[in-house]
Design a protein around this motif. Structure first.
Motif, PDB file in Angstrom:
ATOM      1  N   VAL A  36      -4.048   4.014  -0.993  1.00  0.00           N
ATOM      2  CA  VAL A  36      -4.691   4.723   0.296  1.00  0.00           C
ATOM      3  C   VAL A  36      -5.982   3.838   0.670  1.00  0.00           C
ATOM      4  N   SER A  37      -6.550   3.035  -0.397  1.00  0.00           N
ATOM      5  CA  SER A  37      -7.660   2.135   0.112  1.00  0.00           C
ATOM      6  C   SER A  37      -7.237   0.886   0.828  1.00  0.00           C
ATOM      7  N   GLY A  38      -5.777   0.521   0.449  1.00  0.00           N
ATOM      8  CA  GLY A  38      -5.285  -0.601   1.001  1.00  0.00           C
ATOM      9  C   GLY A  38      -4.688  -0.332   2.253  1.00  0.00           C
ATOM     10  N   LEU A  39      -4.776   0.799   2.580  1.00  0.00           N
ATOM     11  CA  LEU A  39      -4.115   0.965   4.294  1.00  0.00           C
ATOM     12  C   LEU A  39      -4.972   0.413   5.001  1.00  0.00           C
ATOM     13  N   GLY A  40      -6.194   0.217   4.818  1.00  0.00           N
ATOM     14  CA  GLY A  40      -7.194   0.007   5.881  1.00  0.00           C
ATOM     15  C   GLY A  40      -7.413  -1.414   6.001  1.00  0.00           C
ATOM     16  N   PRO A  74       0.795  -1.201   0.148  1.00  0.00           N
ATOM     17  CA  PRO A  74      -0.015   0.040  -0.126  1.00  0.00           C
ATOM     18  C   PRO A  74       0.829   1.342   0.073  1.00  0.00           C
ATOM     19  N   ALA A  75       1.871   1.221   0.902  1.00  0.00           N
ATOM     20  CA  ALA A  75       2.614   2.625   0.895  1.00  0.00           C
ATOM     21  C   ALA A  75       3.645   2.568  -0.596  1.00  0.00           C
ATOM     22  N   LEU A  76       4.034   1.468  -0.939  1.00  0.00           N
ATOM     23  CA  LEU A  76       4.586   1.835  -2.241  1.00  0.00           C
ATOM     24  C   LEU A  76       3.682   2.143  -3.386  1.00  0.00           C
ATOM     25  N   LEU A  77       2.463   1.696  -3.430  1.00  0.00           N
ATOM     26  CA  LEU A  77       1.359   2.189  -4.368  1.00  0.00           C
ATOM     27  C   LEU A  77       1.057   3.710  -4.236  1.00  0.00           C
ATOM     28  N   ILE A  78       1.041   4.225  -2.970  1.00  0.00           N
ATOM     29  CA  ILE A  78       0.987   5.593  -2.548  1.00  0.00           C
ATOM     30  C   ILE A  78       2.093   6.340  -3.325  1.00  0.00           C
ATOM     31  N   GLY A  79       3.294   5.698  -2.764  1.00  0.00           N
ATOM     32  CA  GLY A  79       4.403   6.549  -3.553  1.00  0.00           C
ATOM     33  C   GLY A  79       4.551   6.653  -4.797  1.00  0.00           C
ATOM     34  N   ILE A  80       4.176   5.392  -5.489  1.00  0.00           N
ATOM     35  CA  ILE A  80       4.392   5.584  -7.003  1.00  0.00           C
ATOM     36  C   ILE A  80       3.186   6.569  -7.764  1.00  0.00           C
ATOM     37  N   LEU A 126      -2.635   5.933  -6.609  1.00  0.00           N
ATOM     38  CA  LEU A 126      -2.597   6.592  -5.251  1.00  0.00           C
ATOM     39  C   LEU A 126      -3.911   6.206  -4.534  1.00  0.00           C
ATOM     40  N   VAL A 127      -5.085   6.404  -5.261  1.00  0.00           N
ATOM     41  CA  VAL A 127      -6.232   5.918  -4.552  1.00  0.00           C
ATOM     42  C   VAL A 127      -6.192   4.436  -4.095  1.00  0.00           C
ATOM     43  N   LYS A 128      -5.812   3.684  -4.793  1.00  0.00           N
ATOM     44  CA  LYS A 128      -5.717   2.364  -4.783  1.00  0.00           C
ATOM     45  C   LYS A 128      -4.685   2.061  -3.638  1.00  0.00           C
TER      46      LYS A 128
END
Length: 244
Positions: A240-244, A98-104, A236-238
């Motif tokens: 953030v949604s995976g953090l939960g 999730p953090a890597l998806l947000i970073g990308i 980015l949305v994907k």
């Protein structure tokens, strides 16, 4: 890795679109394709495939323009990028998905906006600017698959024309993506996916060359950056949604 047929077809379409864009503009495969590839294959597989495909399509275009490559100007960029590729590979391997998806997503979106605005800075000129751009690009290329924007911003601030930029971007893409792949290895795809990726790369090279004769450069650039921004925000949305 066994992918369903829908995923494989989406993979082929994404690579085709990215290859067409890169052959047309000299860069942009990762901006257009990397966010989708990351969503389809995960961060590591998507970024690695983006590195491979961008390197291949750059190699396809280079033989016809290698005489225009400015080796002296490109050397600081490539040396700096080579030094930061391992750090990007480490981030891609160790950071949770999730953090890597947000970073990308953030990197792609920010890079798209900066290139779209043609950001200018004195720090991106001369040898010092080449070192800054190369180091940034190498890290981003290895970690997120999007090394082109930093080089593009360097070219803008140095005053290169589009005609000068394309062959140098292709040369840079071949070298830096090869270094990234040597650091991380090849993506794990099934035989059907590999065949479709190869066909999509070949088709994209042909389509991009044909479009280059018909599409105005400014219009193509706006389309590329618009698609990149949309893909970056989706990733980015994907994340953030995976953090939960």
């Amino acid at each position: 890795m066994d992918h369903g047929w829908i995923t494989v077809l989406l993979l082929g379409c994404t690579v085709l679109a990215g290859a067409s864009v890169q052959r047309l503009t000299g860069m942009g495969f990762a901006l257009v394709a990397a966010p989708v590839l990351v969503l389809l294959l995960g961060p590591n597989g998507g970024v690695t495939l983006s590195n491979l495909a961008a390197g291949v399509i750059s190699a396809v275009g280079l033989p016809g323009s290698w005489r225009q490559v400015r080796l002296t100007a490109m050397l600081p960029l490539i040396l700096a990028a080579t030094c930061t590729v391992p750090a990007g590979a480490w981030v891609a391997a160790e950071v949770p998905e999730p953090a890597l998806l947000i970073g990308i997503g953030l990197l792609v979106s920010l890079a798209s906006l900066l290139v779209l605005r043609g950001a200018r800075a004195s720090a991106l000129r001369g040898v010092g600017g080449a070192l800054v751009a190369g180091a940034t690009s190498g890290f981003m290329n290895s970690a997120a698959g999007v090394g082109g924007p930093a080089v593009s911003l360097y070219a803008v601030n140095t005053g290169w024309t589009a005609r000068q930029f394309v062959p140098n971007a292709q040369f840079y893409g071949v070298v830096v993506n090869a270094v990234s792949l040597a650091t991380k290895g090849l993506p794990g795809l099934g035989a059907s996916a590999w065949c479709l990726v190869a066909a999509a790369l070949a088709g994209g090279a042909v389509i991009g060359r044909l479009l280059a004769e018909r599409v105005a450069e400014d219009r193509a650039r706006l389309v590329v950056l618009g698609l990149a921004l949309a893909g970056g925000l989706t990733t980015l949305v994907k994340g953030v949604s995976g953090l939960g």
